[in-house]
Write an enzyme that holds these catalytic residues in place. Sequence first.
Site, mmCIF file in Angstrom:
data_model
loop_
_atom_site.group_PDB
_atom_site.id
_atom_site.type_symbol
_atom_site.label_atom_id
_atom_site.label_comp_id
_atom_site.label_asym_id
_atom_site.label_seq_id
_atom_site.Cartn_x
_atom_site.Cartn_y
_atom_site.Cartn_z
ATOM 1 N N TYR A 142 -13.940 3.276 11.584
ATOM 2 C CA TYR A 142 -12.506 3.107 11.298
ATOM 3 C C TYR A 142 -11.681 3.458 12.532
ATOM 4 O O TYR A 142 -10.819 2.699 12.972
ATOM 5 C CB TYR A 142 -12.096 3.990 10.113
ATOM 6 N N LYS B 222 -9.162 1.139 15.285
ATOM 7 C CA LYS B 222 -7.799 1.473 15.710
ATOM 8 C C LYS B 222 -7.724 1.594 17.230
ATOM 9 O O LYS B 222 -6.787 1.086 17.865
ATOM 10 C CB LYS B 222 -7.347 2.778 15.048
ATOM 11 N N ASP C 93 0.223 -9.070 1.466
ATOM 12 C CA ASP C 93 -0.817 -8.107 1.106
ATOM 13 C C ASP C 93 -1.861 -8.843 0.278
ATOM 14 O O ASP C 93 -1.504 -9.654 -0.586
ATOM 15 C CB ASP C 93 -0.208 -6.951 0.291
ATOM 16 N N ASN C 94 -3.141 -8.567 0.531
ATOM 17 C CA ASN C 94 -4.177 -9.212 -0.290
ATOM 18 C C ASN C 94 -4.529 -8.396 -1.533
ATOM 19 O O ASN C 94 -5.394 -8.804 -2.323
ATOM 20 C CB ASN C 94 -5.424 -9.508 0.543
ATOM 21 N N THR D 243 -7.138 9.410 14.798
ATOM 22 C CA THR D 243 -8.577 9.329 15.039
ATOM 23 C C THR D 243 -8.895 8.751 16.415
ATOM 24 O O THR D 243 -10.008 8.934 16.919
ATOM 25 C CB THR D 243 -9.287 8.468 13.972
ATOM 26 N N ASN E 52 -10.870 9.231 -1.001
ATOM 27 C CA ASN E 52 -11.423 9.641 0.288
ATOM 28 C C ASN E 52 -10.522 10.655 0.976
ATOM 29 O O ASN E 52 -10.964 11.383 1.859
ATOM 30 C CB ASN E 52 -11.588 8.424 1.196
ATOM 31 N N SER F 114 -3.738 5.601 14.463
ATOM 32 C CA SER F 114 -4.237 6.821 13.832
ATOM 33 C C SER F 114 -4.586 7.875 14.862
ATOM 34 O O SER F 114 -4.986 7.557 15.996
ATOM 35 C CB SER F 114 -5.491 6.476 13.015
ATOM 36 N N GLY G 64 0.795 -1.220 0.000
ATOM 37 C CA GLY G 64 0.000 0.000 0.000
ATOM 38 C C GLY G 64 0.827 1.267 0.000
ATOM 39 O O GLY G 64 2.065 1.236 -0.087
#
Length: 336
Positions: free
Chosen positions: A149, A153, A31-32, A126, A198, A124, A10
């Site tokens: 989300y 976390k 990683d998928n 957040t 996003n 994060s 990513g």
Amino acid sequence: MHILLTGGAGYIGSHTIIELDKAGHSVYVVDNLSNSNPEALRRVAKIIGKEVPFVEADVRDRKAMDALFEANRFDAVIHFAGLKSVGESVAMPLEYYENNMNATFVLLDVMRRHNCKNIIFSSSATVYGEPAVIPITEECPKGHCTNPYGQTKSMLEEVLMDLQRADKAWNVVLLRYFNPIGAHPVGTIGENPNGIPNNLMPYITQTAVGMRKELGVFGDDYDTPDGTGVRDYIHVCDLASGHVAALQAIQKNCGLAIYNLGTGHGYSVLDVVKAFIKVNGVDVPYVIKPRRPGDIATCYCNPAKAKAELGWEAKYGIEEMCRDSWNWQKRNPKGY
């Protein structure tokens, strides 16, 4: 050290491979590819001059993860893998809880059974919710997260803290990211979201390159100087180097350590748009739209702890972030 990167293909993971290699560490990626592209790893290989060992698998796949740990001896894991869109998580909470929680449960159990007890967790800002203080320090109490989300976390931080309390052999570093933007200066790897972005910067760059008609600015009535949301934007290469610095804590048997990774400067959405236009000389038409659910007004950090304990601090400013983001997009108008 030999490091496993989950979600390593990513945006942040691909840049971190380069910094880890520069520091003399070896990496392996799982990683998928649900929100990433194997081309990123091929381009990283060209930058570092060697192939990046990689297996396509979902971290929730216990059989695949067991096989990976049977075949390799990892000194530590950097856990990037997870769904990460604030807005999408509000619309799809069950998918976010199932994916992010279960992947981490499987990973930790497999690590434990293979006696790999060093983990750096991609957390994060957040987790602070509506922050109690600005700028945010690591001592700031975690708030009520305003979106699923952020909840994943925050809850996974608690899981990791409990695990470390129960077994002092674990070294757990929680890295609370602020807002990564930018791209590697060579311009061959960068942020490559699926569908409508996003995050702010790819929305700006895709508008500038003509992929989007205009940038949507979500809310201009926040309690901020210009009414748009204020965030702590950090160059992705600075963020990547923060993971290398965090390995120092693990090598010193840190137990549990928590660090904010940001610049300590808050920029509004319109600040970023104006800086992008100024640095790159391209127009970015924008339109004001309603606030997004789950967004807050202001969020930026005090990064002093990471500097004091790890010797890490962000080197790049907003203009370099804007320059490198545009360099990536204009050279790769359709991404990978």
